[in-house]
Design an enzyme around this catalytic site. Structure first.
Site, PDB file in Angstrom:
ATOM      1  CG  ASP A  79      -2.158  -0.880   1.024  1.00  0.00           C
ATOM      2  OD1 ASP A  79      -2.304  -1.462  -0.066  1.00  0.00           O
ATOM      3  OD2 ASP A  79      -2.959  -0.990   1.968  1.00  0.00           O
ATOM      4  CB  ALA A 132      -4.644   5.296   6.056  1.00  0.00           C
TER       5      ALA A 132
END
Length: 284
Positions: free
Chosen positions: A66, A182
């Protein structure tokens, strides 16, 4: 079809995975182009800058995780074609497949059996002495946080020119739906479905427990600025990079970018399956 390949040089086995991917793609009649640093890492010539991929390839394949995908937003520039993430390890929120599933990935490209998930990008402009000086783009979030001080800092936030709030906190996050899994999530923000047309404004460790995340429409323009000169400079980041000192008197304006990040998806794990796996949801 031609695929451009970018690898994360810090990932063990990245070059091996790149060569395996190129082999399975070429077996399907799909040609490949290596990004210049990827070609150099592999000891090959003929690489091209990632910023030129839009002229040469139909799809970009990013090998890493990611974090590598977030960095690709910067490296690819105005690349408005599908981007596929190949995770060297386990599947992440942004990656399309793992390095154990390259054959299926190549088959999906060959047959066109994939979908495109349009992800909102943030555009943040830094103003100094009232003049725009720098512009940054982010897929996950824009953050304005305390810099050299160990104390809480005072921030002013506006929404479409109107005062939103005076925050006393470690900082403030403006996140996209993609970024809701996140930093914003770690700071107590909500999970948001990727296609939702919203942003989330999340304070980082606020002094007042009544100061919570706020979800706003993604056509909003959000202004952030330091309020107390005694706090010293604050630290601006876009997806954890592009560090910039924001001095008292400076400001940051955040809005939806005029382009999207096109995330290639095929078969495999859905967003909701990823949530269940990554967050260890057990159910009853």
């Amino acid at each position: 079809m031609k695929v451009g390949i970018i690898v994360n040089p810090r990932k063990t086995g990245a070059v091996r995975t790149m060569r395996a991917l190129r082999t399975v793609l070429q077996a399907k009649g799909i040609s490949c182009v290596l990004e210049e640093y990827t070609a150099e890492l592999a000891g090959e010539g003929g690489g091209i800058p990632a910023t030129e991929f839009s002229k040469h390839v139909a799809i970009a394949a990013v090998l890493g995780g990611d974090g590598t995908m977030l960095n690709a937003v910067l490296r690819l520039g105005k690349f408005e074609k599908p981007v596929a993430g190949i995770n060297i390890g386990t599947l992440g929120f942004l990656t399309t497949s793992t390095d154990d599933d390259l054959e299926s990935f190549a088959e999906a490209l060959e047959t066109g059996s994939y979908t495109i998930s349009k992800r909102t990008l943030l555009e943040a402009t830094v103003y100094r002495a009232g003049k725009a000086t720098e512009t940054f783009f982010a897929l996950n979030e824009i953050t304005l946080a305390r810099g050299e001080t160990g104390r809480l800092v005072s921030l002013r936030a506006t929404l479409n020119g109107d005062l939103l709030n005076h925050y006393r906190a470690d900082g403030l996050i403006v996140a996209t739906p993609t970024g809701s899994t996140a930093y914003s999530l770690s700071a107590g923000g909500p999970l948001i479905e990727p296609s939702a047309a919203v942003f989330v404004v999340t304070p980082i460790c606020p002094h007042s427990l009544s100061q919570r995340s706020l979800i706003v429409a993604d056509d909003a323009v959000i202004g952030l600025s330091p309020e107390n000169p005694d706090d010293g400079p604050m630290l601006f980041t876009a997806d954890g990079r592009d560090n910039s000192r924001i001095e008292p008197g400076d400001s940051v304006e955040v809005r939806k970018a005029d382009r999207n990040f096109l995330l290639l998806r095929y078969g495999g794990m859905s967003f909701y399956e990823a949530l269940r796996q990554k967050l260890h949801w057990q159910g009853l």
